[in-house]
Write an enzyme that holds these catalytic residues in place. Structure first.
Site, PDB file in Angstrom:
ATOM      1  N   ASN A   8      25.651 -12.367   8.533  1.00 18.82           N
ATOM      2  CA  ASN A   8      26.732 -12.438   9.516  1.00 18.82           C
ATOM      3  C   ASN A   8      26.220 -11.808  10.808  1.00 18.82           C
ATOM      4  OD1 ASN A   8      29.047 -12.241  11.036  1.00 18.82           O
ATOM      5  ND2 ASN A   8      30.078 -10.790   9.670  1.00 18.82           N
ATOM      6  N   TRP A   9      25.887 -12.649  11.760  1.00 21.33           N
ATOM      7  CA  TRP A   9      25.276 -12.130  12.995  1.00 21.33           C
ATOM      8  C   TRP A   9      26.302 -11.505  13.936  1.00 21.33           C
ATOM      9  CZ3 TRP A   9      20.955 -16.013  14.964  1.00 21.33           C
ATOM     10  CH2 TRP A   9      19.969 -16.109  13.979  1.00 21.33           C
ATOM     11  N   LYS A  10      27.577 -11.714  13.663  1.00 19.34           N
ATOM     12  CA  LYS A  10      28.641 -11.187  14.529  1.00 19.34           C
ATOM     13  C   LYS A  10      28.374 -11.587  15.989  1.00 19.34           C
ATOM     14  CE  LYS A  10      29.296  -7.600  11.113  1.00 19.34           C
ATOM     15  NZ  LYS A  10      29.711  -6.242  10.788  1.00 19.34           N
ATOM     16  N   HIS A  95      37.413 -11.354   7.798  1.00 22.74           N
ATOM     17  CA  HIS A  95      36.523 -10.198   7.963  1.00 22.74           C
ATOM     18  C   HIS A  95      37.347  -9.009   8.467  1.00 22.74           C
ATOM     19  CE1 HIS A  95      33.362  -7.579   9.390  1.00 22.74           C
ATOM     20  NE2 HIS A  95      32.536  -8.260   8.613  1.00 22.74           N
ATOM     21  N   GLU A  97      36.800  -6.897  10.627  1.00 24.61           N
ATOM     22  CA  GLU A  97      36.855  -6.786  12.098  1.00 24.61           C
ATOM     23  C   GLU A  97      37.921  -7.715  12.661  1.00 24.61           C
ATOM     24  OE1 GLU A  97      32.653  -7.422  12.687  1.00 24.61           O
ATOM     25  OE2 GLU A  97      32.302  -5.527  11.645  1.00 24.61           O
ATOM     26  N   GLU A 167      34.050  -6.165   0.876  1.00 26.96           N
ATOM     27  CA  GLU A 167      33.411  -5.345   1.896  1.00 26.96           C
ATOM     28  C   GLU A 167      34.276  -4.117   2.186  1.00 26.96           C
ATOM     29  OE1 GLU A 167      30.611  -7.893   4.490  1.00 26.96           O
ATOM     30  OE2 GLU A 167      32.612  -8.128   5.299  1.00 26.96           O
ATOM     31  N   GLY A 173      28.632  -1.376   8.649  1.00 34.56           N
ATOM     32  CA  GLY A 173      27.977  -0.910   9.863  1.00 34.56           C
ATOM     33  C   GLY A 173      27.843   0.599   9.949  1.00 34.56           C
ATOM     34  N   SER A 213      26.625  -2.379   4.768  1.00 36.02           N
ATOM     35  CA  SER A 213      25.368  -1.626   4.845  1.00 36.02           C
ATOM     36  C   SER A 213      24.394  -1.995   3.722  1.00 36.02           C
ATOM     37  CB  SER A 213      25.629  -0.120   4.857  1.00 36.02           C
ATOM     38  OG  SER A 213      26.380   0.221   6.011  1.00 36.02           O
ATOM     39  N   GLY A 234      25.331  -7.811   7.427  1.00 40.70           N
ATOM     40  CA  GLY A 234      25.533  -7.738   8.870  1.00 40.70           C
ATOM     41  C   GLY A 234      24.256  -7.300   9.566  1.00 40.70           C
ATOM     42  N   GLY A 235      24.177  -6.008   9.878  1.00 39.24           N
ATOM     43  CA  GLY A 235      23.059  -5.469  10.663  1.00 39.24           C
ATOM     44  C   GLY A 235      21.682  -5.909  10.174  1.00 39.24           C
TER      45      GLY A 235
END
Ligand code: PGA
Length: 250
Positions: A8-10, A95, A97, A167, A173, A213, A234-235
């Site tokens: 997930n590149w956001k 998600h 976010e 999640e 993150g 993470s 993600g990251g």
């Protein structure tokens, strides 16, 4: 069940940077056949990436969000049938976010799940509790509500078309991963919930991914858990080597 690793590149990377990373990933391919590898870039790059991925790379493209209406006066939004018209097969929904920063309720998420399923797109339905909810011992209730409401607008027989991603919000993150035991406990809970509401065949067919993470150092231990069928990353998906190492953790 086929394993899934989704990046997930956001809202990261400009066009040039995104193309370089994507081409680097494609160059690592083809990806292992027993793993579904997904990349979810910003929406702006979806059509470009569909073209770039279309070479036996073994990488599928996912959208990060969708609107539940098919078309109309919804400035800035993208519909499921638009995604389908690009032959996009996966889309992240719910998600944390989106839930927290954009006010998406479980009811809205449910409508998005329905729109995606109707358009033949697999929703990656994200669920997970916040830290205070975990401290209060409410994480199972929160997850149950998000799963069951999220699936409430589709037929029982369509639930097999959904992927669930657990999640925990406190792990996203933050560098603080849920332990493999903590994650497995909630994954098993979700599996039982699916079993109770939709039956054994569905429960064992719905992949349940872990996100929060996840990195090359902890992926193997997480993926070894019986009810963890892959990861939503993600990251670490923004670094080619880390993402590839996570894929290789199976
Ligand atoms: P993270 O994000 O891997 O950076 O924690 C996961 C996600 O939000 O899907």
């Amino acid at each position: 069940m086929k394993k899934i690793v989704a990046g997930n590149w956001k809202m990261n990377m400009n066009y040039k940077e995104a193309c370089i990373l994507f081409d680097d990933l494609v160059a690592e391919g083809p990806m292992p056949e027993d793993i579904t590898v997904l990349v979810a870039p910003p929406a702006l790059y979806l059509s470009e990436f569909m073209l770039r991925a279309d070479t036996g790379s073994g990488i599928s493209i996912a959208a990060q969000n969708v609107h539940y209406m098919p078309n109309g006066a919804f400035t800035g939004e993208i519909s499921a049938n638009m995604l389908a018209s690009l032959a996009i097969q996966y889309c992240i929904v719910g998600h944390s976010e989106r839930r927290q920063l954009f006010g998406e309720s479980s009811e809205i998420v449910a409508r998005k799940v329905k729109a995606l399923v109707e358009n033949g797109i697999t929703p990656l339905l994200c669920v997970g509790e916040m830290l205070d909810e975990r401290y209060a011992g409410r994480h199972f209730d929160v997850v149950a509500e998000q799963v069951l409401t999220g699936l409430s607008q589709i037929e029982k027989s369509q639930v097999v078309k959904v992927v669930i991603a657990y999640e925990p919000v406190w792990a996203i993150g933050t560098g603080q991963t849920a332990s493999s035991a903590q994650a497995q406990e909630v994954h098993a809970f979700i599996r039982n919930l699916l079993n109770d509401h939709f039956g054994q065949t569905t429960a064992s067919a719905v992949p349940i991914l872990y996100g929060g993470s996840c990195n090359p150092g902890n992926a193997r231990e997480l993926f070894e858990m019986p009810d963890i069928d892959g990861g939503l990353i993600g990251g670490a998906s923004l670094k080619k080597d880390d993402f590839i190492r996570i894929i290789q953790s199976f």
